[in-house]
Scaffold this motif. Structure first.
Motif, PDB file in Angstrom:
ATOM      1  N   ALA A   6      33.467   0.008  74.626  1.00  6.34           N
ATOM      2  CA  ALA A   6      32.940   0.734  73.460  1.00  6.34           C
ATOM      3  C   ALA A   6      31.606   0.119  73.014  1.00  6.34           C
ATOM      4  CB  ALA A   6      33.962   0.688  72.330  1.00  6.34           C
ATOM      5  N   LYS A   7      31.530  -1.200  73.063  1.00  5.14           N
ATOM      6  CA  LYS A   7      30.311  -1.890  72.626  1.00  5.14           C
ATOM      7  C   LYS A   7      29.142  -1.539  73.555  1.00  5.14           C
ATOM      8  CE  LYS A   7      29.099  -6.552  71.303  1.00  5.14           C
ATOM      9  NZ  LYS A   7      28.649  -7.326  72.442  1.00  5.14           N
ATOM     10  N   GLU A   8      29.435  -1.474  74.847  1.00  2.41           N
ATOM     11  CA  GLU A   8      28.383  -1.136  75.819  1.00  2.41           C
ATOM     12  C   GLU A   8      27.905   0.308  75.650  1.00  2.41           C
ATOM     13  OE1 GLU A   8      29.151  -3.820  79.782  1.00  2.41           O
ATOM     14  OE2 GLU A   8      30.638  -2.304  79.285  1.00  2.41           O
ATOM     15  N   ILE A   9      28.846   1.202  75.362  1.00  3.33           N
ATOM     16  CA  ILE A   9      28.456   2.613  75.185  1.00  3.33           C
ATOM     17  C   ILE A   9      27.441   2.718  74.042  1.00  3.33           C
ATOM     18  CG2 ILE A   9      29.300   4.875  74.381  1.00  3.33           C
ATOM     19  CD1 ILE A   9      31.935   4.003  75.898  1.00  3.33           C
ATOM     20  N   LEU A  10      27.749   2.031  72.931  1.00  3.52           N
ATOM     21  CA  LEU A  10      26.815   2.096  71.801  1.00  3.52           C
ATOM     22  C   LEU A  10      25.480   1.436  72.139  1.00  3.52           C
ATOM     23  CD1 LEU A  10      29.038   1.538  68.633  1.00  3.52           C
ATOM     24  CD2 LEU A  10      28.145   3.648  69.586  1.00  3.52           C
ATOM     25  N   GLY A  11      25.532   0.356  72.933  1.00  4.74           N
ATOM     26  CA  GLY A  11      24.301  -0.330  73.341  1.00  4.74           C
ATOM     27  C   GLY A  11      23.411   0.577  74.188  1.00  4.74           C
ATOM     28  N   VAL A  12      24.017   1.259  75.158  1.00  7.16           N
ATOM     29  CA  VAL A  12      23.260   2.165  76.039  1.00  7.16           C
ATOM     30  C   VAL A  12      22.700   3.326  75.217  1.00  7.16           C
ATOM     31  CG1 VAL A  12      23.449   3.744  78.003  1.00  7.16           C
ATOM     32  CG2 VAL A  12      24.669   1.590  78.034  1.00  7.16           C
ATOM     33  N   ILE A 191      19.932  25.284  87.005  1.00 10.48           N
ATOM     34  CA  ILE A 191      19.726  23.933  87.548  1.00 10.48           C
ATOM     35  C   ILE A 191      20.784  23.002  86.960  1.00 10.48           C
ATOM     36  CG2 ILE A 191      18.147  21.961  87.521  1.00 10.48           C
ATOM     37  CD1 ILE A 191      15.851  24.007  87.452  1.00 10.48           C
ATOM     38  N   PHE A 192      21.406  22.189  87.804  1.00  7.99           N
ATOM     39  CA  PHE A 192      22.334  21.180  87.314  1.00  7.99           C
ATOM     40  C   PHE A 192      21.576  19.860  87.179  1.00  7.99           C
ATOM     41  CE2 PHE A 192      25.147  17.587  88.479  1.00  7.99           C
ATOM     42  CZ  PHE A 192      25.909  17.592  87.324  1.00  7.99           C
ATOM     43  N   ASP A 193      21.463  19.378  85.950  1.00 12.75           N
ATOM     44  CA  ASP A 193      20.727  18.143  85.686  1.00 12.75           C
ATOM     45  C   ASP A 193      21.729  17.064  85.278  1.00 12.75           C
ATOM     46  OD1 ASP A 193      19.147  16.102  84.834  1.00 12.75           O
ATOM     47  OD2 ASP A 193      18.161  17.218  83.223  1.00 12.75           O
ATOM     48  N   VAL A 194      22.090  16.215  86.235  1.00 11.18           N
ATOM     49  CA  VAL A 194      23.137  15.224  85.977  1.00 11.18           C
ATOM     50  C   VAL A 194      22.713  14.241  84.879  1.00 11.18           C
ATOM     51  CG1 VAL A 194      22.427  13.646  87.828  1.00 11.18           C
ATOM     52  CG2 VAL A 194      24.775  13.629  87.058  1.00 11.18           C
ATOM     53  N   VAL A 195      21.397  13.971  84.768  1.00 13.28           N
ATOM     54  CA  VAL A 195      20.932  13.006  83.757  1.00 13.28           C
ATOM     55  C   VAL A 195      21.244  13.548  82.362  1.00 13.28           C
ATOM     56  CG1 VAL A 195      18.966  11.736  82.823  1.00 13.28           C
ATOM     57  CG2 VAL A 195      19.094  12.176  85.269  1.00 13.28           C
ATOM     58  N   SER A 196      20.889  14.822  82.108  1.00  9.70           N
ATOM     59  CA  SER A 196      21.127  15.320  80.753  1.00  9.70           C
ATOM     60  C   SER A 196      22.617  15.546  80.515  1.00  9.70           C
ATOM     61  CB  SER A 196      20.295  16.558  80.437  1.00  9.70           C
ATOM     62  OG  SER A 196      20.636  17.586  81.281  1.00  9.70           O
ATOM     63  N   PHE A 197      23.363  15.950  81.542  1.00  9.22           N
ATOM     64  CA  PHE A 197      24.809  16.112  81.360  1.00  9.22           C
ATOM     65  C   PHE A 197      25.438  14.781  80.950  1.00  9.22           C
ATOM     66  CE2 PHE A 197      26.072  20.313  82.953  1.00  9.22           C
ATOM     67  CZ  PHE A 197      27.296  20.441  82.326  1.00  9.22           C
ATOM     68  N   ALA A 198      25.167  13.733  81.761  1.00  8.20           N
ATOM     69  CA  ALA A 198      25.777  12.425  81.502  1.00  8.20           C
ATOM     70  C   ALA A 198      25.314  11.881  80.153  1.00  8.20           C
ATOM     71  CB  ALA A 198      25.427  11.444  82.626  1.00  8.20           C
ATOM     72  N   TRP A 199      24.024  12.106  79.848  1.00  5.02           N
ATOM     73  CA  TRP A 199      23.503  11.576  78.601  1.00  5.02           C
ATOM     74  C   TRP A 199      24.142  12.277  77.390  1.00  5.02           C
ATOM     75  CZ3 TRP A 199      21.732   7.488  76.567  1.00  5.02           C
ATOM     76  CH2 TRP A 199      21.267   7.538  75.267  1.00  5.02           C
ATOM     77  N   ASN A 200      24.254  13.601  77.459  1.00  9.50           N
ATOM     78  CA  ASN A 200      24.840  14.335  76.327  1.00  9.50           C
ATOM     79  C   ASN A 200      26.292  13.922  76.102  1.00  9.50           C
ATOM     80  OD1 ASN A 200      22.483  15.670  75.866  1.00  9.50           O
ATOM     81  ND2 ASN A 200      23.039  17.484  77.048  1.00  9.50           N
ATOM     82  N   TRP A 205      30.156  10.704  72.878  1.00  9.17           N
ATOM     83  CA  TRP A 205      31.140   9.623  72.824  1.00  9.17           C
ATOM     84  C   TRP A 205      30.691   8.554  71.805  1.00  9.17           C
ATOM     85  CZ3 TRP A 205      33.050   6.707  77.851  1.00  9.17           C
ATOM     86  CH2 TRP A 205      34.160   5.929  77.529  1.00  9.17           C
ATOM     87  N   ALA A 206      29.425   8.195  71.863  1.00 14.41           N
ATOM     88  CA  ALA A 206      28.895   7.170  70.959  1.00 14.41           C
ATOM     89  C   ALA A 206      29.015   7.643  69.498  1.00 14.41           C
ATOM     90  CB  ALA A 206      27.436   6.874  71.303  1.00 14.41           C
ATOM     91  N   THR A 207      28.721   8.919  69.271  1.00  9.91           N
ATOM     92  CA  THR A 207      28.801   9.444  67.903  1.00  9.91           C
ATOM     93  C   THR A 207      30.255   9.410  67.399  1.00  9.91           C
ATOM     94  OG1 THR A 207      26.995  10.909  68.532  1.00  9.91           O
ATOM     95  CG2 THR A 207      28.080  11.403  66.463  1.00  9.91           C
ATOM     96  N   ARG A 208      31.175   9.739  68.304  1.00  8.01           N
ATOM     97  CA  ARG A 208      32.612   9.677  67.928  1.00  8.01           C
ATOM     98  C   ARG A 208      33.000   8.246  67.569  1.00  8.01           C
ATOM     99  NH1 ARG A 208      33.678  13.087  72.103  1.00  8.01           N
ATOM    100  NH2 ARG A 208      34.341  11.418  73.494  1.00  8.01           N
ATOM    101  N   LEU A 209      32.515   7.280  68.370  1.00  6.37           N
ATOM    102  CA  LEU A 209      32.839   5.874  68.113  1.00  6.37           C
ATOM    103  C   LEU A 209      32.310   5.426  66.757  1.00  6.37           C
ATOM    104  CD1 LEU A 209      32.179   4.085  71.521  1.00  6.37           C
ATOM    105  CD2 LEU A 209      34.301   4.045  70.214  1.00  6.37           C
ATOM    106  N   ILE A 210      31.088   5.838  66.446  1.00  4.80           N
ATOM    107  CA  ILE A 210      30.489   5.429  65.170  1.00  4.80           C
ATOM    108  C   ILE A 210      31.292   6.015  64.007  1.00  4.80           C
ATOM    109  CG2 ILE A 210      28.456   5.844  63.701  1.00  4.80           C
ATOM    110  CD1 ILE A 210      26.745   5.169  66.073  1.00  4.80           C
TER     111      ILE A 210
END
Ligand code: ZN
Length: 244
Positions: A6-12, A191-200, A205-210
């Protein structure tokens, strides 16, 4: 390769929020492969980068994707669902990263674009100037009947043919799927953009954690670090007691 705490997710999430997509992709990859030097990750072709990001996404969120996309014709929302296998191409183990391309009497030496190239062009304003800069960087030699040529002297159809040939050498970098709008029957290739999918997904997830930290800190007075270090099941149990 591994999952994240969880700490790493928020860091990233904190780092990536300030970044452009090309940088975000590297932030995600460096977190996923902490032992791999950043220079090595930067030199991976975009297809190899995206294949790694797809594995990362699979470790974090599983192999199924679902989402919404807007029909470009009628603007209706279209539901999409697919699996990692659907968007993973087979990359030959000995994929050539430098190769020559012939178009009529034109001859080119090319290499596949990588993150270093994307970082170098990411602040350019127009798609055309980005395309030209990437072409200059990745097409290392251009000749017509054996004589050296400048990009400006290339007919646009030749440039387009070379760009298409480069894309063919790195299929994982250009994933599209055919969609049909259920409302207006419009068909298009998304177009499938894995960067924006993974980032969103990571951002959500980070917002839920906060939000969870906020609720628990408010109710029990616990410190953020203690809440984040807690086993997710135990954290959820406390949240349920608070009616969350
Ligand atoms: Zn439509």
């Amino acid at each position: 390769m591994r999952g994240l705490t969880a700490k790493e997710i928020l860091g990233v999430w904190e780092v990536g929020q300030q970044q452009m997509p090309a940088e975000r992709a590297l932030t995600l990859l460096s977190t996923f492969c902490p032992q791999t030097p950043r220079e090595y990750l930067e030199q991976l072709s975009i297809g190899k980068r995206d294949a790694l990001l797809l594995s990362f996404r699979e470790v974090l969120f599983g192999s199924q994707f679902s989402g919404m996309i807007r029909c470009p014709h009628c603007r209706s929302t279209v539901e999409i669902g697919f699996s990692c296998a659907d968007v993973r191409t087979t990359v030959p183990s000995e994929q050539a990263e430098t190769f020559s391309v012939h178009v009529g009497e034109y001859e080119f030496n090319c290499r596949l674009p990588n993150s270093t190239d994307l970082l170098a062009v990411m602040y350019q304003r127009s798609i055309d100037s980005i395309g030209n800069s990437l072409f200059e960087r990745c097409v290392t030699e251009k000749r017509f009947r054996g004589a050296e040529l400048a990009l400006a002297n290339l007919p646009p159809e030749v440039t387009a043919a070379v760009a298409a040939e480069i894309a063919k050498h790195d299929p994982q970098a250009d994933i599209r799927f055919d969609l049909t709008c259920p409302d207006c029957s419009h068909q298009w290739a998304a177009i499938f953009d894995v960067v924006s999918f993974a980032w969103n997904e990571l951002s959500a997830w980070a917002t839920r954690l906060i939000r969870q930290v906020h609720t628990l800190a408010l109710a029990y007075g616990w410190r953020e670090l203690d809440i984040l270090s807690m086993n997710p099941m135990r954290r959820q149990a406390y949240l349920e007691m608070l009616g969350e």
